[in-house]
Design a protein around this motif. Structure first.
Motif, short mmCIF file in Angstrom:
data_model
loop_
_atom_site.label_atom_id
_atom_site.label_comp_id
_atom_site.label_asym_id
_atom_site.label_seq_id
_atom_site.Cartn_x
_atom_site.Cartn_y
_atom_site.Cartn_z
N GLY A 30 4.18 -14.82 -61.55
CA GLY A 30 3.25 -14.37 -62.58
C GLY A 30 3.59 -14.94 -63.94
O GLY A 30 2.72 -15.39 -64.69
N ALA A 31 4.88 -14.92 -64.28
CA ALA A 31 5.33 -15.45 -65.57
C ALA A 31 5.06 -16.95 -65.68
O ALA A 31 4.54 -17.43 -66.69
N ILE A 32 5.38 -17.70 -64.62
CA ILE A 32 5.19 -19.15 -64.63
C ILE A 32 3.71 -19.50 -64.69
O ILE A 32 3.27 -20.33 -65.50
N TYR A 33 2.90 -18.85 -63.85
CA TYR A 33 1.47 -19.17 -63.79
C TYR A 33 0.78 -18.82 -65.11
O TYR A 33 -0.05 -19.59 -65.61
N GLY A 34 1.14 -17.66 -65.68
CA GLY A 34 0.55 -17.26 -66.96
C GLY A 34 0.81 -18.28 -68.04
O GLY A 34 -0.09 -18.62 -68.83
N ALA A 35 2.04 -18.80 -68.10
CA ALA A 35 2.39 -19.81 -69.11
C ALA A 35 1.65 -21.12 -68.84
O ALA A 35 1.14 -21.75 -69.77
N ILE A 67 2.20 -13.61 -74.28
CA ILE A 67 1.46 -12.40 -73.87
C ILE A 67 0.87 -12.59 -72.48
O ILE A 67 0.98 -11.72 -71.61
N HIS A 68 0.24 -13.74 -72.25
CA HIS A 68 -0.39 -14.00 -70.94
C HIS A 68 0.67 -14.04 -69.85
O HIS A 68 0.52 -13.42 -68.78
N SER A 69 1.76 -14.75 -70.10
CA SER A 69 2.83 -14.88 -69.12
C SER A 69 3.47 -13.53 -68.81
O SER A 69 3.65 -13.16 -67.64
N PHE A 75 1.97 -7.42 -64.21
CA PHE A 75 0.91 -6.96 -63.30
C PHE A 75 1.28 -7.27 -61.85
O PHE A 75 1.17 -6.41 -60.98
N VAL A 76 1.70 -8.51 -61.57
CA VAL A 76 2.06 -8.88 -60.20
C VAL A 76 3.21 -8.01 -59.70
O VAL A 76 3.19 -7.53 -58.56
N PHE A 77 4.20 -7.79 -60.56
CA PHE A 77 5.34 -6.95 -60.20
C PHE A 77 4.88 -5.54 -59.85
O PHE A 77 5.27 -4.99 -58.81
N ALA A 78 4.03 -4.95 -60.70
CA ALA A 78 3.55 -3.58 -60.47
C ALA A 78 2.66 -3.50 -59.23
O ALA A 78 2.81 -2.59 -58.41
N TYR A 79 1.75 -4.47 -59.08
CA TYR A 79 0.83 -4.46 -57.94
C TYR A 79 1.58 -4.59 -56.62
O TYR A 79 1.38 -3.81 -55.69
N LYS A 80 2.47 -5.57 -56.54
CA LYS A 80 3.21 -5.77 -55.29
C LYS A 80 4.17 -4.61 -55.03
O LYS A 80 4.36 -4.21 -53.88
N GLY A 81 4.73 -4.06 -56.10
CA GLY A 81 5.61 -2.91 -55.94
C GLY A 81 4.88 -1.70 -55.40
O GLY A 81 5.35 -1.01 -54.48
#
Length: 202
Positions: A30-35, A67-69, A75-81
């Protein structure tokens, strides 16, 4: 050092703790894709439409990228968790897990208003409306068109957005309004060959 790296690689390839590790890898992705998505977009939009110093422009670009990253990683962390937790509690995967997990994560992460979240939410809105229309045809809720509906879809979208721009432009999202101002208003103004061909001057 080599021995500890070998142990880590062995753990990662063993499949042990896979649900937990998938959550962590999701945060990273999520961090990489957002950046990767935001940086070039912010770079182009800032230098195209903002008349600020180089330092101020870079600050805007890096802040939007961060902010985007960060938000996509959260979000990905929370959703997958949450989906992993639901699957663990119910011992099976259910369709409503995805909606509830994304609803909760979306409320917390993307529910705070800022320009980046607004753009992401609007981007997703257009995609899901299009997806829901295709799903309605797929499920038989509406009949399959006899001819390609894309030209009509394009005509309605562009008709509405230009009407809004010409007569209700305060309702449009700021970056869209800036783009359309450049295309449709600034092209009406020139004083010489220089600002006719090479740059805009109001």
């Amino acid at each position: 050092m080599a021995a500890s790296m070998e142990q880590i690689n062995r753990l990662l390839s063993s499949g042990k703790y896979k649900p937990l590790l998938a959550v962590i890898k999701g945060f990273r992705n999520g961090a990489i894709y957002g950046a990767k998505v935001r940086f070039p977009h912010a770079l182009v939009m800032t230098f195209l439409f903002k008349n600020t110093s180089l330092i101020e422009s870079m600050k805007v670009i890096l802040e939007a990228t961060f902010i985007h990253s960060r938000n996509l990683a959260y979000f990905v962390f929370a959703y997958k968790g949450l989906t992993t937790l639901f699957r663990f509690l119910e011992d099976q995967k259910s369709q409503y897990h995805s909606f509830i997990a994304a609803f909760c994560a979306g409320f917390v992460v993307f529910g705070k208003y800022n320009k980046v979240n607004e753009q992401i939410n609007l981007y997703l809105l257009s995609r899901i409306l299009y997806g829901l229309a295709k799903l309605a045809v797929k499920r038989g809720y509406i009949p399959k068109p006899k001819s390609d509906p894309f030209p009509l879809f394009a005509a309605v979208v562009w008709g509405i957005v230009l009407w809004l721009f010409e007569y209700e432009r305060d309702t449009l999202q700021p970056s869209l309004k800036s783009s359309m101002t450049y295309l449709y208003d600034d092209s009406n103004i020139w004083h010489s060959l220089r600002d006719f061909l090479f740059y805009n001057k109001r």
